[in-house]
Design an enzyme around this catalytic site. Structure first.
Site, PDB file in Angstrom:
ATOM      1  N   TYR A   1      -1.572  -0.515  10.403  1.00  0.00           N
ATOM      2  CA  TYR A   1      -1.750  -0.972   9.014  1.00  0.00           C
ATOM      3  C   TYR A   1      -0.548  -0.552   8.163  1.00  0.00           C
ATOM      4  O   TYR A   1       0.006  -1.364   7.409  1.00  0.00           O
ATOM      5  CB  TYR A   1      -3.046  -0.367   8.469  1.00  0.00           C
ATOM      6  CG  TYR A   1      -3.286  -0.564   6.990  1.00  0.00           C
ATOM      7  CD1 TYR A   1      -3.759  -1.771   6.499  1.00  0.00           C
ATOM      8  CD2 TYR A   1      -3.064   0.480   6.089  1.00  0.00           C
ATOM      9  CE1 TYR A   1      -3.994  -1.944   5.140  1.00  0.00           C
ATOM     10  CE2 TYR A   1      -3.299   0.322   4.733  1.00  0.00           C
ATOM     11  CZ  TYR A   1      -3.757  -0.897   4.260  1.00  0.00           C
ATOM     12  OH  TYR A   1      -3.994  -1.066   2.919  1.00  0.00           O
TER      13      TYR A   1
ATOM     14  N   SER B   1       0.859  -1.197   0.000  1.00  0.00           N
ATOM     15  CA  SER B   1       0.000   0.000   0.000  1.00  0.00           C
ATOM     16  C   SER B   1       0.886   1.234   0.000  1.00  0.00           C
ATOM     17  O   SER B   1       2.014   1.201   0.519  1.00  0.00           O
ATOM     18  CB  SER B   1      -0.862   0.007   1.263  1.00  0.00           C
ATOM     19  OG  SER B   1      -1.498   1.266   1.404  1.00  0.00           O
TER      20      SER B   1
HETATM   21  P1  NAP Z   1     -11.577  -5.478   0.777  1.00  0.00           P
HETATM   22  O1  NAP Z   1     -12.507  -5.001  -0.273  1.00  0.00           O
HETATM   23  O2  NAP Z   1     -11.847  -5.144   2.205  1.00  0.00           O
HETATM   24  O3  NAP Z   1     -11.413  -7.071   0.621  1.00  0.00           O
HETATM   25  C1  NAP Z   1     -10.581  -7.761   1.499  1.00  0.00           C
HETATM   26  C2  NAP Z   1     -10.502  -9.208   1.085  1.00  0.00           C
HETATM   27  O4  NAP Z   1      -9.594  -9.891   1.958  1.00  0.00           O
HETATM   28  C3  NAP Z   1     -11.834  -9.946   1.190  1.00  0.00           C
HETATM   29  O5  NAP Z   1     -11.908 -10.840   0.103  1.00  0.00           O
HETATM   30  C4  NAP Z   1     -11.706 -10.702   2.519  1.00  0.00           C
HETATM   31  O6  NAP Z   1     -12.502 -11.884   2.563  1.00  0.00           O
HETATM   32  C5  NAP Z   1     -10.230 -11.053   2.475  1.00  0.00           C
HETATM   33  N1  NAP Z   1      -9.604 -11.386   3.763  1.00  0.00           N
HETATM   34  C6  NAP Z   1      -9.468 -10.602   4.856  1.00  0.00           C
HETATM   35  N2  NAP Z   1      -8.811 -11.269   5.812  1.00  0.00           N
HETATM   36  C7  NAP Z   1      -8.520 -12.493   5.332  1.00  0.00           C
HETATM   37  C8  NAP Z   1      -7.882 -13.639   5.853  1.00  0.00           C
HETATM   38  N3  NAP Z   1      -7.370 -13.659   7.104  1.00  0.00           N
HETATM   39  N4  NAP Z   1      -7.788 -14.749   5.079  1.00  0.00           N
HETATM   40  C9  NAP Z   1      -8.302 -14.757   3.815  1.00  0.00           C
HETATM   41  N5  NAP Z   1      -8.911 -13.689   3.254  1.00  0.00           N
HETATM   42  C10 NAP Z   1      -9.023 -12.575   4.013  1.00  0.00           C
HETATM   43  O7  NAP Z   1     -10.087  -4.942   0.522  1.00  0.00           O
HETATM   44  P2  NAP Z   1      -9.395  -4.226  -0.735  1.00  0.00           P
HETATM   45  O8  NAP Z   1      -9.593  -2.775  -0.582  1.00  0.00           O
HETATM   46  O9  NAP Z   1      -9.753  -4.893  -1.992  1.00  0.00           O
HETATM   47  O10 NAP Z   1      -7.866  -4.495  -0.381  1.00  0.00           O
HETATM   48  C11 NAP Z   1      -7.149  -5.589  -0.907  1.00  0.00           C
HETATM   49  C12 NAP Z   1      -5.679  -5.353  -0.607  1.00  0.00           C
HETATM   50  O11 NAP Z   1      -5.292  -4.092  -1.151  1.00  0.00           O
HETATM   51  C13 NAP Z   1      -5.363  -5.276   0.884  1.00  0.00           C
HETATM   52  O12 NAP Z   1      -4.134  -5.912   1.145  1.00  0.00           O
HETATM   53  C14 NAP Z   1      -5.243  -3.795   1.143  1.00  0.00           C
HETATM   54  O13 NAP Z   1      -4.401  -3.506   2.227  1.00  0.00           O
HETATM   55  C15 NAP Z   1      -4.651  -3.322  -0.170  1.00  0.00           C
HETATM   56  N6  NAP Z   1      -4.867  -1.897  -0.426  1.00  0.00           N
HETATM   57  C16 NAP Z   1      -6.134  -1.394  -0.577  1.00  0.00           C
HETATM   58  C17 NAP Z   1      -6.287  -0.038  -0.819  1.00  0.00           C
HETATM   59  C18 NAP Z   1      -7.633   0.606  -0.986  1.00  0.00           C
HETATM   60  O14 NAP Z   1      -7.707   1.851  -1.060  1.00  0.00           O
HETATM   61  N7  NAP Z   1      -8.717  -0.169  -1.065  1.00  0.00           N
HETATM   62  C19 NAP Z   1      -5.161   0.803  -0.902  1.00  0.00           C
HETATM   63  C20 NAP Z   1      -3.904   0.243  -0.740  1.00  0.00           C
HETATM   64  C21 NAP Z   1      -3.762  -1.112  -0.514  1.00  0.00           C
HETATM   65  P3  NAP Z   1     -14.077 -11.842   3.023  1.00  0.00           P
HETATM   66  O15 NAP Z   1     -14.839 -11.224   1.875  1.00  0.00           O
HETATM   67  O16 NAP Z   1     -14.438 -13.266   3.220  1.00  0.00           O
HETATM   68  O17 NAP Z   1     -14.137 -11.008   4.254  1.00  0.00           O
END
Ligand code: NAP
Length: 255
Positions: A164, A150
């Site tokens: 985080y 991130s």
């Molecule tokens: P999200 O929409 O909240 O989705 C998170 C996903 O992770 C869901 O599929 C969830 O499963 C799964 N998950 C959480 N804990 C888990 C575990 N212990 N074992 C297996 N699966 C798990 O998140 P996102 O925004 O797409 O983010 C994805 C990645 O991008 C993350 O690493 C985040 O830090 C990174 N990121 C996001 C952003 C942003 O602005 N969104 C920015 C920078 C980096 P369930 O559906 O079953 O809960």
């Protein structure tokens, strides 16, 4: 060849692929001909929806519910993929969490450990299982690992979630170190560092509309879409990035 192994040996695991960036990445990889393992933690309906979309588009996938911060569950996840899809050639370590926005002094020891454990241990455990299968030193034929870090690893996320940010800093270091360890073993390891992306993750921090609030501070003047991150992940995983390892792409609109 194990049961159901794809004929071209293109097998991908995407952790946290039921929603957001992981879901878009799984769908893109399937479109590129990968047999995809859609991993998730709780949300059965969302995972099934991703599976449906992949299948309806003519792709091949399985869903595996497993907590990737647990070594036992990670072992089961990889064994299931071995059995049902074949040897993994692409691993995307995408699963990650954040919690309520606050200052460091308000973060409990329990929460700090939970965030670090979920975000960092998952990446470490899945990398271990993947290297055992991909490394030419273990009889494998190589592969590509893409970690989802991130922009927080650079900003530190002050007043929001330093825990985080610290977890993402650890992923940057792990990416660089592992890349250099396994470069001569046929494995490339890279990471993306997304900026503000429209997903439901921000609701977990207590501010579902966070991306819109901060959009004017982004040089490109808008938040990013999950598919824009997935495209960068796909490129790093692909042969088009064959001379790229230990590197980072920042799909962050210039932040
Ligand atoms: P999200 O929409 O909240 O989705 C998170 C996903 O992770 C869901 O599929 C969830 O499963 C799964 N998950 C959480 N804990 C888990 C575990 N212990 N074992 C297996 N699966 C798990 O998140 P996102 O925004 O797409 O983010 C994805 C990645 O991008 C993350 O690493 C985040 O830090 C990174 N990121 C996001 C952003 C942003 O602005 N969104 C920015 C920078 C980096 P369930 O559906 O079953 O809960």
């Amino acid at each position: 060849m194990t049961r159901n192994q794809s004929p071209n040996d293109k097998v991908a695991i995407v952790t946290g692929a039921s929603r957001g960036i992981g879901a878009e990445t799984a769908k893109l990889l399937a479109r590129e001909g990968y047999s995809v393992c859609v991993n998730y933690l709780n949300n059965d309906a969302a995972a099934q929806q991703v599976e449906r979309e992949i299948t309806e588009a003519g792709g091949h996938c399985i869903t595996v519910k497993a907590d990737v911060s647990s070594s036992v569950e990670v072992a089961r996840l990889f064994a299931t993929v071995d059995e049902e899809l074949g040897t993994v050639s692409v691993l995307v370590n995408n699963a990650g969490i954040l919690m309520q926005q606050c200052q460091l002094e308000e973060i409990s020891e329990e929460r700090f450990l939970h965030v670090l454990h979920t975000n960092v241990m998952s990446c470490f455990l899945c990398c271990k299982e993947a290297v055992k299968r991909m490394s030419t030193c273990h009889g494998g034929t190589g592969g590509a690992i893409v970690n989802v870090s991130s922009g927080a690893s650079k900003s530190g996320s002050p007043n929001e979630y330093v825990d985080y940010a610290a977890s993402k800093g650890a992923i940057d270091s792990l990416t660089r170190g592992l890349a250099l360890e396994v470069a001569a073993e046929g494995i490339r390891v890279n990471a993306v560092r997304p900026g503000l992306i429209y997903t439901n993750m921000h609701a977990a921090g207590g501010e579902p509309d966070r991306v819109n609030r901060l959009a004017s501070k982004i040089p490109l003047q808008r938040g990013g879409e999950a598919i824009e991150v997935a495209e960068a992940i796909l490129w790093l995983a692909s042969e088009k990035a064959s001379f790229v390892t230990g590197s980072f792409i920042d799909p962050a609109g210039g932040l």
